[in-house]
Design a protein around this motif. Sequence first.
Motif, PDB file in Angstrom:
ATOM      1  N   SER A  25     -52.222  13.682  25.389  1.00  0.00           N
ATOM      2  CA  SER A  25     -51.862  12.917  26.582  1.00  0.00           C
ATOM      3  C   SER A  25     -53.148  12.675  27.375  1.00  0.00           C
ATOM      4  N   VAL A  26     -53.108  11.746  28.308  1.00  0.00           N
ATOM      5  CA  VAL A  26     -54.276  11.479  29.156  1.00  0.00           C
ATOM      6  C   VAL A  26     -54.664  12.749  29.912  1.00  0.00           C
ATOM      7  N   GLU A  45     -55.445   7.676  17.936  1.00  0.00           N
ATOM      8  CA  GLU A  45     -53.994   7.639  17.757  1.00  0.00           C
ATOM      9  C   GLU A  45     -53.246   8.257  18.943  1.00  0.00           C
ATOM     10  N   ASN A  46     -53.987   8.548  20.013  1.00  0.00           N
ATOM     11  CA  ASN A  46     -53.412   9.090  21.250  1.00  0.00           C
ATOM     12  C   ASN A  46     -52.540  10.319  21.003  1.00  0.00           C
ATOM     13  N   GLY A  74     -58.951   5.969  22.482  1.00  0.00           N
ATOM     14  CA  GLY A  74     -57.778   6.514  23.136  1.00  0.00           C
ATOM     15  C   GLY A  74     -57.999   7.090  24.516  1.00  0.00           C
ATOM     16  N   ARG A  75     -59.109   6.734  25.160  1.00  0.00           N
ATOM     17  CA  ARG A  75     -59.398   7.288  26.487  1.00  0.00           C
ATOM     18  C   ARG A  75     -59.327   6.203  27.564  1.00  0.00           C
ATOM     19  N   ASN A  76     -58.592   5.128  27.275  1.00  0.00           N
ATOM     20  CA  ASN A  76     -58.370   4.050  28.243  1.00  0.00           C
ATOM     21  C   ASN A  76     -59.676   3.481  28.797  1.00  0.00           C
ATOM     22  N   ASP A 102     -59.834  10.017  20.074  1.00  0.00           N
ATOM     23  CA  ASP A 102     -58.432  10.247  19.724  1.00  0.00           C
ATOM     24  C   ASP A 102     -57.753   8.877  19.624  1.00  0.00           C
TER      25      ASP A 102
END
Length: 183
Positions: free
Chosen positions: A62-63, A58-59, A46-48, A56
């Motif tokens: 937020s970024v 499941e995001n 989830g960290r692009n 994370d």
Amino acid sequence: MGLRAAWIRAFGCFVLLWAAAAEPGNHRKWTPSTYPNPQKDVDLCGRNGVKSSICDPENILSVEAANMVDGLINEIAEGNSPYRKMQCAGDGVQGFRIAVALMHKMDHAKHADKAAAAQAFARALHDSWGVGDPMCQNGVLLFLAIGSREVYISTGKGAKAVVPDDQLTTVLDNIKPALKHKR
């Protein structure tokens, strides 16, 4: 600010960041063997695609929130005030190495007690991810299963010597009310 207050502030910050996150309905139930490793499974955490100490998938964060947590983790690792470094056998002085595992639900089928399941899950991730220096044992893993309302802080022996169980209990006592409100 004392060390205990600094740790409470740090982990409290993590909790506050996800407390406002939306929690859509259906979520995967994670196990230690299915949960990704943020150092190896970079695209799944989830960290692009950015290597991070946070996983994370499941995001939930937020970024921007994840970047803020990563920045705090880096401050702690550097031993910047109010945090501190610890003496390591043969390796000089190092800061704490922190990792965060964040999910909505954990699979606790092997444990009737959810707290025991959270502890086992966190320890398994701590060990499999290799959090901390093996000589220093300075690793700390913050485990949060929001939908299961479970939190556990896993520490290496060196970290436990500097941040003992009574301080971690205080940190957890400050986190648990936020989990109870996130039903």
